[in-house]
Design an enzyme around this catalytic site. Structure first.
Site, PDB file in Angstrom:
ATOM      1  N   TRP A 131       0.895  -1.354   0.013  1.00 59.67           N
ATOM      2  CA  TRP A 131       0.136   0.092  -0.022  1.00 59.67           C
ATOM      3  C   TRP A 131       0.811   1.477  -0.189  1.00 59.67           C
ATOM      4  O   TRP A 131       0.537   2.290  -0.093  1.00 59.67           O
ATOM      5  CB  TRP A 131      -0.875  -0.103   1.339  1.00 59.67           C
ATOM      6  CG  TRP A 131      -0.017  -0.423   2.376  1.00 59.67           C
ATOM      7  CD1 TRP A 131       0.196  -1.734   3.089  1.00 59.67           C
ATOM      8  CD2 TRP A 131       1.018   0.351   3.117  1.00 59.67           C
ATOM      9  NE1 TRP A 131       1.113  -1.619   3.952  1.00 59.67           N
ATOM     10  CE2 TRP A 131       1.520  -0.396   4.147  1.00 59.67           C
ATOM     11  CE3 TRP A 131       1.175   1.731   3.389  1.00 59.67           C
ATOM     12  CZ2 TRP A 131       2.620   0.155   5.074  1.00 59.67           C
ATOM     13  CZ3 TRP A 131       2.256   2.480   4.004  1.00 59.67           C
ATOM     14  CH2 TRP A 131       2.789   1.340   4.786  1.00 59.67           C
ATOM     15  N   LYS A 155      -2.728  -8.864  -7.024  1.00 60.13           N
ATOM     16  CA  LYS A 155      -3.251  -8.835  -5.618  1.00 60.13           C
ATOM     17  C   LYS A 155      -2.960  -7.660  -5.117  1.00 60.13           C
ATOM     18  O   LYS A 155      -1.471  -7.913  -4.684  1.00 60.13           O
ATOM     19  CB  LYS A 155      -3.167 -10.112  -4.852  1.00 60.13           C
ATOM     20  CG  LYS A 155      -3.845 -10.117  -3.542  1.00 60.13           C
ATOM     21  CD  LYS A 155      -2.866 -10.045  -2.418  1.00 60.13           C
ATOM     22  CE  LYS A 155      -3.450 -10.033  -1.047  1.00 60.13           C
ATOM     23  NZ  LYS A 155      -4.121  -8.861  -0.678  1.00 60.13           N
ATOM     24  N   GLY A 207       6.868  -6.290  -0.249  1.00 58.75           N
ATOM     25  CA  GLY A 207       6.120  -6.216   1.028  1.00 58.75           C
ATOM     26  C   GLY A 207       6.820  -6.748   2.275  1.00 58.75           C
ATOM     27  O   GLY A 207       8.258  -6.438   1.945  1.00 58.75           O
ATOM     28  N   GLU A 229      10.706  -8.212  -3.222  1.00 56.14           N
ATOM     29  CA  GLU A 229      11.096  -6.857  -3.080  1.00 56.14           C
ATOM     30  C   GLU A 229      10.829  -6.664  -1.322  1.00 56.14           C
ATOM     31  O   GLU A 229       9.442  -6.236  -0.886  1.00 56.14           O
ATOM     32  CB  GLU A 229      10.494  -5.659  -3.798  1.00 56.14           C
ATOM     33  CG  GLU A 229      11.109  -5.845  -5.100  1.00 56.14           C
ATOM     34  CD  GLU A 229      12.405  -5.350  -5.420  1.00 56.14           C
ATOM     35  OE1 GLU A 229      12.895  -4.774  -4.472  1.00 56.14           O
ATOM     36  OE2 GLU A 229      12.820  -5.480  -6.496  1.00 56.14           O
ATOM     37  N   LEU A 230      11.566  -6.772  -0.490  1.00 56.30           N
ATOM     38  CA  LEU A 230      11.069  -6.696   0.990  1.00 56.30           C
ATOM     39  C   LEU A 230      11.452  -5.639   1.865  1.00 56.30           C
ATOM     40  O   LEU A 230      12.035  -4.767   1.237  1.00 56.30           O
ATOM     41  CB  LEU A 230      11.648  -8.160   1.452  1.00 56.30           C
ATOM     42  CG  LEU A 230      11.266  -9.308   0.721  1.00 56.30           C
ATOM     43  CD1 LEU A 230      11.648 -10.544   1.451  1.00 56.30           C
ATOM     44  CD2 LEU A 230       9.693  -9.385   0.425  1.00 56.30           C
ATOM     45  N   CYS A 263      10.346   1.618   2.140  1.00 60.76           N
ATOM     46  CA  CYS A 263      11.234   0.759   2.201  1.00 60.76           C
ATOM     47  C   CYS A 263      12.407   1.059   2.246  1.00 60.76           C
ATOM     48  O   CYS A 263      13.393   0.485   3.192  1.00 60.76           O
ATOM     49  CB  CYS A 263      11.028  -0.364   1.274  1.00 60.76           C
ATOM     50  SG  CYS A 263      11.267  -0.026  -0.466  1.00 60.76           S
ATOM     51  N   GLU A 360      12.649  -3.643  11.476  1.00 60.47           N
ATOM     52  CA  GLU A 360      12.469  -2.222  10.674  1.00 60.47           C
ATOM     53  C   GLU A 360      11.265  -1.534  11.337  1.00 60.47           C
ATOM     54  O   GLU A 360      10.197  -2.284  11.717  1.00 60.47           O
ATOM     55  CB  GLU A 360      12.003  -2.908   9.241  1.00 60.47           C
ATOM     56  CG  GLU A 360      11.366  -1.875   8.442  1.00 60.47           C
ATOM     57  CD  GLU A 360      10.753  -2.254   7.128  1.00 60.47           C
ATOM     58  OE1 GLU A 360       9.915  -3.258   6.999  1.00 60.47           O
ATOM     59  OE2 GLU A 360      11.050  -1.576   6.039  1.00 60.47           O
TER      60      GLU A 360
HETATM   61  P1  NAP Z   1       2.828  -7.125   3.604  1.00 56.89           P
HETATM   62  O1  NAP Z   1       1.873  -7.330   5.107  1.00 56.89           O
HETATM   63  O2  NAP Z   1       3.851  -8.231   3.527  1.00 56.89           O
HETATM   64  O3  NAP Z   1       2.065  -6.840   2.772  1.00 56.89           O
HETATM   65  C1  NAP Z   1       2.161  -6.732   1.180  1.00 56.89           C
HETATM   66  C2  NAP Z   1       1.382  -7.521   0.196  1.00 56.89           C
HETATM   67  O4  NAP Z   1       1.548  -8.761   0.466  1.00 56.89           O
HETATM   68  C3  NAP Z   1      -0.210  -7.119   0.484  1.00 56.89           C
HETATM   69  O5  NAP Z   1      -0.629  -7.011  -0.739  1.00 56.89           O
HETATM   70  C4  NAP Z   1      -0.569  -8.268   1.365  1.00 56.89           C
HETATM   71  O6  NAP Z   1      -1.966  -8.443   1.271  1.00 56.89           O
HETATM   72  C5  NAP Z   1       0.095  -9.435   0.996  1.00 56.89           C
HETATM   73  N1  NAP Z   1       0.486 -10.726   1.626  1.00 56.89           N
HETATM   74  C6  NAP Z   1       1.060 -10.687   2.838  1.00 56.89           C
HETATM   75  N2  NAP Z   1       0.867 -11.761   3.328  1.00 56.89           N
HETATM   76  C7  NAP Z   1       0.433 -12.756   2.421  1.00 56.89           C
HETATM   77  C8  NAP Z   1       0.332 -13.982   2.080  1.00 56.89           C
HETATM   78  N3  NAP Z   1       0.605 -14.885   3.042  1.00 56.89           N
HETATM   79  N4  NAP Z   1      -0.016 -14.654   0.979  1.00 56.89           N
HETATM   80  C9  NAP Z   1      -0.431 -13.621  -0.049  1.00 56.89           C
HETATM   81  N5  NAP Z   1      -0.276 -12.356  -0.007  1.00 56.89           N
HETATM   82  C10 NAP Z   1       0.132 -11.831   1.289  1.00 56.89           C
HETATM   83  O7  NAP Z   1       3.704  -5.857   3.950  1.00 56.89           O
HETATM   84  P2  NAP Z   1       3.131  -4.498   4.629  1.00 56.89           P
HETATM   85  O8  NAP Z   1       3.921  -4.437   5.886  1.00 56.89           O
HETATM   86  O9  NAP Z   1       1.843  -4.299   4.452  1.00 56.89           O
HETATM   87  O10 NAP Z   1       4.232  -3.446   3.678  1.00 56.89           O
HETATM   88  C11 NAP Z   1       5.310  -2.925   4.272  1.00 56.89           C
HETATM   89  C12 NAP Z   1       6.370  -3.895   4.016  1.00 56.89           C
HETATM   90  O11 NAP Z   1       6.706  -3.739   2.726  1.00 56.89           O
HETATM   91  C13 NAP Z   1       7.514  -3.049   4.609  1.00 56.89           C
HETATM   92  O12 NAP Z   1       8.430  -4.041   5.237  1.00 56.89           O
HETATM   93  C14 NAP Z   1       8.456  -2.415   3.690  1.00 56.89           C
HETATM   94  O13 NAP Z   1       9.675  -2.177   3.744  1.00 56.89           O
HETATM   95  C15 NAP Z   1       8.064  -3.222   2.313  1.00 56.89           C
HETATM   96  N6  NAP Z   1       8.369  -2.668   1.146  1.00 56.89           N
HETATM   97  C16 NAP Z   1       9.436  -3.103   0.488  1.00 56.89           C
HETATM   98  C17 NAP Z   1       9.635  -2.556  -0.830  1.00 56.89           C
HETATM   99  C18 NAP Z   1      10.899  -2.848  -1.956  1.00 56.89           C
HETATM  100  O14 NAP Z   1      10.804  -2.557  -2.989  1.00 56.89           O
HETATM  101  N7  NAP Z   1      11.738  -3.531  -1.348  1.00 56.89           N
HETATM  102  C19 NAP Z   1       8.800  -1.411  -1.190  1.00 56.89           C
HETATM  103  C20 NAP Z   1       7.797  -1.201  -0.650  1.00 56.89           C
HETATM  104  C21 NAP Z   1       7.621  -1.703   0.643  1.00 56.89           C
HETATM  105  P3  NAP Z   1      -3.138  -7.933   2.595  1.00 56.89           P
HETATM  106  O15 NAP Z   1      -2.758  -6.406   2.320  1.00 56.89           O
HETATM  107  O16 NAP Z   1      -4.313  -8.300   2.074  1.00 56.89           O
HETATM  108  O17 NAP Z   1      -2.622  -8.372   3.815  1.00 56.89           O
END
Ligand code: NAP
Length: 458
Positions: A131, A155, A207, A229-230, A263, A360
């Site tokens: 998001w 998704k 994510g 990309e985490l 991130c 983080e």
């Molecule tokens: P997240 O919980 O992992 O969610 C990211 C996406 O993955 C969402 O669409 C989420 O869906 C989905 N998701 C999570 N668990 C899943 C599963 N078991 N199966 C399928 N889909 C799943 O991440 P967040 O905490 O919202 O986002 C922030 C993170 O993203 C931070 O750690 C940030 O550093 C990282 N990030 C990394 C980058 C990069 O380029 N390296 C860029 C931006 C952000 P739902 O919303 O429905 O849970």
């Protein structure tokens, strides 16, 4: 999984979406696969380039409309959201210009015969996106893969569904055939089912580490190529010769842009003895002069966090850091506003045994560390299970580059906070993931590198 826009400034539910059905999933797979077969051998690239050109035009023409959708979904400042739309349009320009070059067959020089590698589409891509940059995250995988000829199923995060829907509608408006980008409101299990489908050949996720592990596992079990990309805990390593005035100018963008939810925001500021005290004063000036308020108001400089859940998690992390010895240099007070605001906070004295040392903190919280010898500063920067971005700040550029080469990260910026441009490959190392997005490297992640070889006749 409930897909809802809850405006984090007003806390009002603005939109709710029905989850998609199994039939919707089958339709997305079937349409996407037909398109892949149609595009596989490079046909209609000219038409796809025209569609991406139109996509760029529509993004620019409707910049504020799309920016407002993102702001309402997850709270980012309207000016920052407009910048995001512009950046997506620049991806269109870049990839339209580069598509022919990036897709051209690559000759292989061998004296044993004639060989070349075709660069071909591979199939449907399942993209799972977060998001924090609702349009940018979709654009940086959709645009190159559409030009390659890989249809995409999306998704997106459950808290920015209106942005995902708007992006998919925009792609249709630009003229892309049905199946090019299908946005689905689905459960984690359904994501797994799609990954397992033989019509899908690639999986990408941006994510958290936790989300990445779950999706990478599904991809691995099904032997699907994937990129991750985490998260990150990016170091901002200041060298003893740094100019403190120049440094002060990047503090805001390095840590507070997007309410600190980037991130590649610098999260750990590592200062030499000679600049530590002065840096803390400057950082406090920057943090205490933000104006929190309505993110649609152009006078606001610090947005709310994206959700109550994210704010509560950050508060818990800060509390844990303090319970284990961290000191609050500035902030960590309640904010007297209804939205999901978190007061910008500066923490010091986080020791390696503090549970927050290697976590983080995804919001407006800065951790500041001190070092006496450069080798200790470098060791501190590398003392993380993450390795996404990093910054080196100093006047002697040759030295800054030498230090950059010693940092375990996918990206290093010199004398600047994080940056993302279409021609710069973006991605991490260690637990920050693998694979790259953007540039030629990102374009190639889901290409089938198809060798054609004819040995010399003997
Ligand atoms: P997240 O919980 O992992 O969610 C990211 C996406 O993955 C969402 O669409 C989420 O869906 C989905 N998701 C999570 N668990 C899943 C599963 N078991 N199966 C399928 N889909 C799943 O991440 P967040 O905490 O919202 O986002 C922030 C993170 O993203 C931070 O750690 C940030 O550093 C990282 N990030 C990394 C980058 C990069 O380029 N390296 C860029 C931006 C952000 P739902 O919303 O429905 O849970």
């Amino acid at each position: 999984m409930a897909y809802r826009t809850v405006n984090p400034y007003t806390n009002e539910v603005e939109h709710e979406y029905q989850n998609n059905t199994a039939a919707d999933i089958e339709a997305a797979l079937s349409k996407g696969y037909q398109l892949y077969l149609h595009w596989r051998n490079g046909g209609e690239l000219a038409e796809r380039k025209e569609i991406i050109t139109r996509l760029g035009q529509l993004l620019r023409q409707n910049k504020t409309k799309y920016a407002e959708i993102m702001t309402r979904d997850m709270g980012k400042l309207i000016g920052e959201a407009e910048g995001e739309v512009e950046l997506c349009a620049s991806f269109c320009d870049y990839y339209v210009k580069k598509a022919d070059e990036f897709l051209a067959p690559r000759p292989i020089f061998t004296d044993s015969g004639n060989a070349y590698v075709l660069r071909q589409a591979s199939g449907i891509l399942m993209a799972v996106e977060p998001w924090n940059f609702p349009f940018y995250q979709i654009a940086r995988v959709f645009i190159p893969n559409f030009l390659v000829g890989n249809p995409m199923i999306l998704k997106d995060a459950s808290n920015c569904p209106t942005s995902a829907q708007a992006f998919a509608e925009l792609v249709t408006e630009a003229g892309a055939p049905a199946g090019s980008l299908t946005n689905l409101f689905i459960s984690y299990d359904q994501v797994g089912q799609i990954i397992a489908d033989p019509r899908v050949q690639g999986v990408c996720l941006t994510g958290s580490e936790r989300g990445g592990q779950a999706v990478a596992k599904e991809a691995a079990v099904n032997l699907k190529k994937n990129t991750m990309e985490l998260g990150g805990n990016d170091a901002f390593l200041v060298l003893p010769d740094a100019d403190i005035d120049k440094l002060s100018k990047v503090i805001f963008s390095a840590r507070l842009y997007n309410a600190g939810q980037v991130c590649t925001s610098s999260k750990r500021f590592i200062l030499p003895d000679n600049l530590y005290d002065e840096f803390l004063k400057r950082a406090k000036q920057v943090f205490s002069s933000v104006k929190m308020g309505d993110p649609l108001d152009r006078q606001t400089t610090l947005a709310p966090m994206n959700s109550k859940r994210a704010k509560d998690k950050l508060q818990k992390q800060v509390n844990t850091a303090i319970e284990h010895g961290a000191k609050v240099y500035y902030g960590n007070q309640p904010v007297d506003l209804d939205g999901q605001f978190f007061m910008p906070t500066i923490l010091t004295e986080i020791t390696p045994d503090n549970p927050m040392f290697n976590q983080e903190m995804f919001g407006p919280v800065m951790a500041v560390y001190k070092y006496s010898h450069l080798k200790d500063g470098i060791a501190l920067a590398n003392n993380s299970s993450y390795g996404l971005g990093s910054t080196i700040f100093g006047e002697d550029i040759a030295q800054a580059r030498r230090v950059a080469s010693q940092i375990e990260a996918g990206m290093t910026w010199i004398n600047s906070g994080w940056a993302s441009l279409p021609e710069l490959p973006f991605g991490g190392f260690k637990h920050s993931g693998y694979g790259r997005e953007l540039a030629n490297l990102g374009f190639g992640e889901f290409i089938n590198e198809h060798l054609v070889y004819q040995p010399l006749e003997k």
